[in-house]
Design an enzyme around this catalytic site. Structure first.
Site, PDB file in Angstrom:
ATOM      1  N   ASN A  12      24.583  28.403  14.550  1.00  0.00           N
ATOM      2  CA  ASN A  12      23.433  27.673  14.971  1.00  0.00           C
ATOM      3  C   ASN A  12      22.831  27.940  15.930  1.00  0.00           C
ATOM      4  O   ASN A  12      22.928  29.421  16.271  1.00  0.00           O
ATOM      5  CB  ASN A  12      24.593  26.833  16.202  1.00  0.00           C
ATOM      6  CG  ASN A  12      25.680  25.959  15.138  1.00  0.00           C
ATOM      7  OD1 ASN A  12      25.237  25.624  13.464  1.00  0.00           O
ATOM      8  ND2 ASN A  12      26.314  25.173  15.301  1.00  0.00           N
ATOM      9  N   GLY A 230      43.984  27.798  25.723  1.00  0.00           N
ATOM     10  CA  GLY A 230      43.016  28.214  26.701  1.00  0.00           C
ATOM     11  C   GLY A 230      43.319  29.638  27.869  1.00  0.00           C
ATOM     12  O   GLY A 230      43.961  30.560  27.096  1.00  0.00           O
ATOM     13  N   ASP A 254      32.387  30.313  32.044  1.00  0.00           N
ATOM     14  CA  ASP A 254      32.013  29.681  31.219  1.00  0.00           C
ATOM     15  C   ASP A 254      32.820  29.829  30.275  1.00  0.00           C
ATOM     16  O   ASP A 254      33.905  30.548  29.508  1.00  0.00           O
ATOM     17  CB  ASP A 254      31.046  29.872  30.545  1.00  0.00           C
ATOM     18  CG  ASP A 254      30.013  29.001  29.400  1.00  0.00           C
ATOM     19  OD1 ASP A 254      30.258  28.556  28.845  1.00  0.00           O
ATOM     20  OD2 ASP A 254      28.374  29.092  29.261  1.00  0.00           O
ATOM     21  N   THR A 256      33.215  28.535  26.820  1.00  0.00           N
ATOM     22  CA  THR A 256      32.144  28.732  25.621  1.00  0.00           C
ATOM     23  C   THR A 256      32.094  29.367  25.001  1.00  0.00           C
ATOM     24  O   THR A 256      32.039  30.734  25.316  1.00  0.00           O
ATOM     25  CB  THR A 256      30.949  28.048  25.984  1.00  0.00           C
ATOM     26  OG1 THR A 256      30.484  27.020  27.369  1.00  0.00           O
ATOM     27  CG2 THR A 256      29.994  27.841  24.172  1.00  0.00           C
ATOM     28  N   ASP A 260      36.679  31.159  19.560  1.00  0.00           N
ATOM     29  CA  ASP A 260      35.865  32.258  18.752  1.00  0.00           C
ATOM     30  C   ASP A 260      35.729  33.329  18.723  1.00  0.00           C
ATOM     31  O   ASP A 260      36.404  34.011  17.500  1.00  0.00           O
ATOM     32  CB  ASP A 260      34.296  31.693  18.347  1.00  0.00           C
ATOM     33  CG  ASP A 260      34.490  30.175  18.044  1.00  0.00           C
ATOM     34  OD1 ASP A 260      35.060  30.086  17.288  1.00  0.00           O
ATOM     35  OD2 ASP A 260      33.343  29.452  18.165  1.00  0.00           O
ATOM     36  N   SER A 299      28.394  36.454  25.539  1.00  0.00           N
ATOM     37  CA  SER A 299      30.236  37.053  26.642  1.00  0.00           C
ATOM     38  C   SER A 299      31.132  38.147  25.760  1.00  0.00           C
ATOM     39  O   SER A 299      32.056  38.446  26.391  1.00  0.00           O
ATOM     40  CB  SER A 299      30.176  35.894  27.083  1.00  0.00           C
ATOM     41  OG  SER A 299      31.147  35.030  26.215  1.00  0.00           O
TER      42      SER A 299
END
Length: 309
Positions: A12, A230, A254, A256, A260, A299
């Site tokens: 994406n 997390g 962040d 995001t 992954d 990142s």
């Protein structure tokens, strides 16, 4: 012995905005930012794998719009083999990411070309897949393509990592071939409910709950399961043990793409010959590093960067 990693999945472009808080239904809030960057669970995992030192092959689909170059830019720079990334008419996948001051995000994904990745694309890459030690698949591509990939990989002896995010209605054979199945606690609970009508009662701590979920999934016939938690790290279960792996404490900017980063680093470590526990320990450190920067792929650390402990 091969140390190559194949990633079969979504690619994406990410449109990222910052918000003071996430809007309620029907509400409009002002945001800032609006940067475009590479993303998609497959692309993210491939880049994380490559930056952790694995020779990486990407199998996916992009469109014919300008977002295609954005979506693949960092993969090209990292040396990911894009031979089996097909270009199909129409838009590239797009993710719209809103991030609040605490680093929490909301994401809307428009599949675009990812929905055009077919079983035929996987079959065309079978010779390349046969050279890999590990292959990663996620839930952002069509079900029939995931099923085909799993069937092709099994006789090749390639270790399969299934990151079932989002949760899809896959056959039990695909779940059982995964080693490991990687899901977060919400996805783990959903799989258990949908496949076994089983509900795991939350425990006192996230670590205990994660171990209970991972163990229940292993009991269903899956070889190994990792439940990502997390900032609380990850829970790992096999037929022999269930353990919790702590995450380093960092200041999140962040989140995001952190999951992954975990999966890509896990794949690289397993392909290099590490056992699952050691691979998970490294993966939580890579994921922790990723949340200290902005964006997903931008990142992700390389092997030359110091990881938090």
């Amino acid at each position: 012995m091969s140390t190559r990693v194949a990633v079969i999945g979504s690619i994406n472009a990410d449109l990222s905005v910052n918000v003071e808080r996430h809007p309620l239904p029907g509400e409009t809030v002002l945001g800032s930012g609006g940067e475009l960057s590479p993303g998609g669970k497959g692309g993210n995992q491939a880049l994380a794998s490559a930056r952790q030192g694995a020779e990486t092959i990407m199998i996916g689909a992009i469109g014919t719009d300008p977002y295609a170059d954005v979506a693949t830019r960092l993969l090209r720079e990292a040396g990911v083999d894009l031979t089996y990334v097909t270009t199909n008419p129409g838009p590239t996948g797009l993710a719209i990411v809103a991030v609040d001051p605490g680093g929490e995000n909301n994401i809307i994904v428009v599949p675009g070309a990812n929905a055009t990745l077919t079983p035929q694309h996987i079959a065309a890459a079978d010779e390349a897949l046969a050279t890999c030690a590990v292959a990663v698949v996620q839930g952002e591509i069509p079900v029939e393509t995931i099923e085909t990939a799993s069937r092709i990989l099994e006789p090749l002896g390639v270790r399969q990592i299934l990151n079932l995010a989002p949760v899809l209605n896959l056959s039990s054979e695909v779940l059982r071939r995964s080693d490991p199945l990687v899901v977060n606690e919400h996805e783990a609970a959903q799989i258990l409910l949908e496949t076994q009508n089983r509900v795991i009662t939350p425990a006192t701590t996230e670590a205990e709950y994660g171990q209970k979920l991972a163990t229940a999934l292993v009991e269903s016939g899956i070889t190994s399961v990792v439940v990502t938690l997390g900032s609380a790290g990850a829970a790992l279960a096999t037929t022999e043990y269930a353990i919790h792996i702590n995450s380093p404490k960092v200041e999140a900017i962040d989140t995001t793409g952190a999951g992954d980063a975990f999966v890509g680093a896990l794949a690289a470590s397993l392909a290099a010959g590490d056992n699952l526990q050691i691979a998970c320990q490294r993966a939580v450190r890579v994921a922790a590093h990723s949340v200290t920067g902005h964006g997903a792929q931008t990142s992700y650390p390389s092997t030359t960067e110091t990881l938090p402990r």
